[in-house]
Design a protein around this motif. Structure first.
Motif, short mmCIF file in Angstrom:
data_model
loop_
_atom_site.label_atom_id
_atom_site.label_comp_id
_atom_site.label_asym_id
_atom_site.label_seq_id
_atom_site.Cartn_x
_atom_site.Cartn_y
_atom_site.Cartn_z
N ILE A 51 0.85 -1.41 0.01
CA ILE A 51 -0.08 0.00 -0.08
C ILE A 51 0.88 1.14 0.00
N ARG A 52 0.12 2.38 -0.41
CA ARG A 52 0.77 3.65 -0.09
C ARG A 52 -0.10 4.39 0.90
N SER A 53 -0.62 5.58 0.91
CA SER A 53 -1.55 6.09 1.90
C SER A 53 -2.94 6.02 1.53
N ALA A 54 -3.45 5.76 0.51
CA ALA A 54 -4.73 5.72 0.38
C ALA A 54 -5.53 4.53 0.94
N THR A 55 -5.18 3.40 1.00
CA THR A 55 -5.74 2.19 1.59
C THR A 55 -5.51 2.35 3.12
N ALA A 74 4.79 1.70 1.35
CA ALA A 74 5.71 2.35 0.57
C ALA A 74 5.98 3.59 0.96
N GLY A 75 6.47 4.06 1.96
CA GLY A 75 6.86 5.18 2.52
C GLY A 75 7.15 5.08 4.01
N ILE A 76 7.05 5.97 4.77
CA ILE A 76 7.60 5.93 6.17
C ILE A 76 6.48 6.02 6.83
N GLY A 77 5.41 6.62 6.79
CA GLY A 77 4.25 6.81 7.67
C GLY A 77 2.97 5.71 7.92
N ILE A 78 2.75 5.18 8.69
CA ILE A 78 1.95 4.05 8.82
C ILE A 78 0.68 4.67 9.45
N ASP A 79 0.20 5.74 9.53
CA ASP A 79 -1.22 6.28 9.90
C ASP A 79 -1.96 5.64 9.43
N GLY A 99 13.99 5.25 1.86
CA GLY A 99 13.72 5.51 0.66
C GLY A 99 13.54 6.76 0.01
N ASN A 100 12.75 7.51 1.06
CA ASN A 100 12.39 9.09 0.81
C ASN A 100 12.99 10.05 1.77
N SER A 101 13.96 9.70 2.38
CA SER A 101 14.51 10.24 3.42
C SER A 101 15.18 11.56 2.98
N ILE A 102 16.02 11.44 1.98
CA ILE A 102 16.74 12.59 1.12
C ILE A 102 15.86 13.56 0.73
N THR A 103 14.96 13.09 -0.13
CA THR A 103 13.55 13.74 -0.51
C THR A 103 13.10 14.78 0.36
N THR A 104 12.69 14.04 1.55
CA THR A 104 11.78 15.07 2.35
C THR A 104 12.72 15.78 3.29
N ALA A 105 13.90 15.55 3.55
CA ALA A 105 14.84 16.55 4.24
C ALA A 105 14.96 17.67 3.28
N GLU A 106 15.24 17.40 1.98
CA GLU A 106 15.53 18.45 1.03
C GLU A 106 14.33 19.36 1.00
N HIS A 107 13.25 18.90 0.97
CA HIS A 107 11.93 19.71 0.87
C HIS A 107 11.73 20.60 2.13
N ALA A 108 12.09 20.01 3.31
CA ALA A 108 12.14 20.69 4.52
C ALA A 108 13.13 22.02 4.30
N ILE A 109 14.29 21.95 4.07
CA ILE A 109 15.36 22.67 3.65
C ILE A 109 14.90 23.98 2.83
N ALA A 110 14.37 23.26 1.68
CA ALA A 110 13.62 24.15 0.70
C ALA A 110 12.53 25.17 1.01
N LEU A 111 11.43 24.62 2.12
CA LEU A 111 10.63 25.38 2.64
C LEU A 111 11.19 26.52 3.99
N LEU A 112 12.26 25.95 4.45
CA LEU A 112 12.98 26.93 5.45
C LEU A 112 13.48 28.13 4.66
N PHE A 113 14.19 27.78 3.60
CA PHE A 113 14.65 29.10 2.58
C PHE A 113 13.18 29.92 2.26
N ALA A 114 12.45 29.25 1.85
CA ALA A 114 11.10 29.93 1.36
C ALA A 114 10.40 30.73 2.42
#
Length: 535
Positions: A51-55, A74-79, A99-114
């Motif tokens: 699954i992802r997050s929809a199921t 497929a992802g980190i959250g199991i909510d 698998g998505n650690s770098i991507t999520t971290a980079e988005h956080a840094i991008a938002l930090l600048f923004a």
């Protein structure tokens, strides 16, 4: 028969092919996760669910999943997975935390600048034909204090990037050791200290009962005026109405939010009306590289478990690598039969279970061995329990479990000893595996013996007096019970003795009653052990 896996959310075609390459039968139905009724009707046919997050994997769905052994997210959250219900039903829940650690971290840094430079609003203003240089007066991040709440895999990457940007990084994480903090170059602090000192706060903690609403009105009141918030973790970490109040009052200078309390959020969400808020639609893991990585990873993990017994990145099960699984498998079975022996021999409520690992077993994956021993211990009362659900059941029953490791202390390279205490007595049994990989009992109640473990066994305690062995054999023979192996042990001549008989078939109650009537036999019990491991 090949195991069957259902993919109920959108997953990379390459990941689906990985299942097939492993020899796993896979049904790719990416829209099924949005149809609860149809999913409920078919889930009983599958051994695995990807699954992802929809199921939404609810207790009701799990009740219908009679054959389900593993769920792969497929992802980190199991909510979207009812983890306690899955654990109680013995279903392994895996995620892909890296698998998505770098991507999520980079988005956080991008938002930090923004959020620091108000980039989205400045972009919209400029494209609207305006030239408002004085309106968008941002702040530098160099030299500022970055507070990281949750310094696990993603949080550690964000901390590293922050240090690279010449920020001073402080971190709150109850599981972060001082040694790890020093290695990362961050200062470990308590939450209140972080809130009071940080210029920027970024969240990277899972959503649990302890972290839900971690940033509420009380937390915002403790922050310095002008703080900026970034959340790329989980929406439920922040009380949105309290964040809105902080933003409107000016106490919070800005916020960049990638995740929301309800997703997708309502069109009239108050955050959307605020100019000092940046919102993105849960994009933390949304890069082509990350989506591909987590899909491939979850397919490999699930297939490896279903076919080889390897457990990796499981939320509710000790990890077992593909390399150690073959060596560990005989000892998992040994731990299980040790537990089963005590479980079948004990009628009283169990209060404590102590598992001793001696010699080579102490260097093994003892978490898996403990789970196996507890499964064997509880299974006589709960036949459906397994290595996943057993620790949960034991905890619910209030049984205290302890683990001891020690260097080699006897003639065996390694062995496992299980000691169980009830309100009335203490029982102990030890065992090992020889070169053939078969489990053997080597000590019961402190009495040494060498008994091969079989599916059907007869356990007898008696006084060490002449003729008892012959009497046992005669009674079994008279009732047509064939003895495959007969193991004996005694504490001292003429004292307590034990007999363990490996039988070709289960012994009947009438035979047990006749044995118990023999003078000198104190106890006779039929025992059964599974000869195939379910790891």
């Amino acid at each position: 028969m090949a195991p069957r896996v259902l993919v109920s959310d959108k997953l990379s075609p390459t990941a689906v092919q990985i299942f097939r390459d492993y020899g796993v039968a896979v049904d790719y139905l990416p829209d099924l996760g949005n149809d609860k009724e149809k999913l409920h009707n078919v889930i009983g046919h599958y051994d695995g669910l990807a699954i992802r997050s929809a199921t939404k994997v609810t207790e009701k769905l799990l009740a219908a999943a009679k054959n389900l052994k593993v769920i792969g997210r497929a992802g980190i959250g199991i909510d979207n997975v009812d983890l306690p219900a899955a654990s109680r039903r013995g279903v392994i829940v895996m995620n892909t935390p890296f698998g998505n650690s770098i991507t999520t971290a980079e988005h956080a840094i991008a938002l930090l600048f923004a959020v620091a430079r108000e980039i989205p609003e400045a972009n919209a203003s400029t494209k609207a034909g305006k030239w408002e240089k004085n309106r968008f007066m941002g702040v530098e991040i160099t030299g500022k204090i970055l507070g990281v709440i949750g310094c696990g895999n993603i949080g550690a990457i964000v901390a590293s990037r922050g240090i690279g940007l010449k920020m001073h990084v402080i971190a709150y994480d109850p599981f972060l050791s001082e040694a790890r903090a020093q290695k990362l170059g961050v200062q470990k602090v308590e939450l209140d200290d972080l809130l009071a000192r940080a210029d920027f706060i970024t969240l990277h903690t899972p959503l649990t009962d302890k972290t839900r609403n971690i940033l509420d009105a009380g937390a915002f009141a403790k922050m310095k005026k002008g703080v900026r918030i970034v959340n790329c973790a989980r929406g439920g970490l922040i009380v949105e109405k309290d964040l809105v109040a902080g933003l409107q009052s000016g106490h919070v200078a800005g916020a960049a939010i990638d995740v929301f309390e309800v997703e997708p959020p309502a069109a009239d969400n108050p955050l959307f009306a605020l100019e000092n808020v940046i919102c993105t639609p849960h994009l933390g893991a949304a890069t082509s590289e990350a989506q591909e990585n987590v899909a491939l990873q979850v397919a490999e993990q699930m297939a490896d478990y279903l076919l080889n017994g390897a457990v990796s990145n499981a939320i509710n099960m000790p990890a077992i690598t593909a390399e150690e699984a073959p060596r560990l498998k005989p000892f998992v079975k040994l731990a299980e039969v040790l537990g089963a022996f005590v479980g079948q021999s004990t009628e009283e409520d169990i209060r404590e279970a102590e598992i001793l690992f001696d010699g080579s077993t102490a260097a093994m994956n003892t978490s898996a061995l403990v789970s196996a021993a507890l499964a064997g211990l509880i299974r006589p009362q709960m036949p459906d329990v397994n290595m996943v659900s057993a620790p949960v059941v034991v905890k619910e029953r209030g049984i205290v479990v302890s683990e001891i490791k020690r260097d080699k202390s006897g003639v065996f390279d390694g062995y496992i000893k299980l000691t169980v205490r009830t309100s009335k007595r203490t029982r102990s049994i030890a065992g090992t595996c020889f070169a053939d990989g078969k489990p053997r009992f080597i000590q019961i109640k402190g009495i040494n013996l060498d008994a091969e473990v079989g599916r059907h066994m007869l356990y007898i305690t008696n006084s060490d007096t002449p003729g008892i062995i012959g009497t046992i054999g005669s009674i079994c023979g008279r009732h047509g019970v064939n003895i495959a192996n007969f193991a004996l042990g005694r504490s001292a001549p003429g004292s307590d003795a034990i007999a363990m008989l490996y039988l070709d078939a289960r012994i009947g109650d009438s035979v047990l009653e006749e044995l118990r009537a023999v003078d000198g036999i104190r106890h006779a019990r039929s025992l059964g052990f599974e000869v195939e491991s379910d790891i």
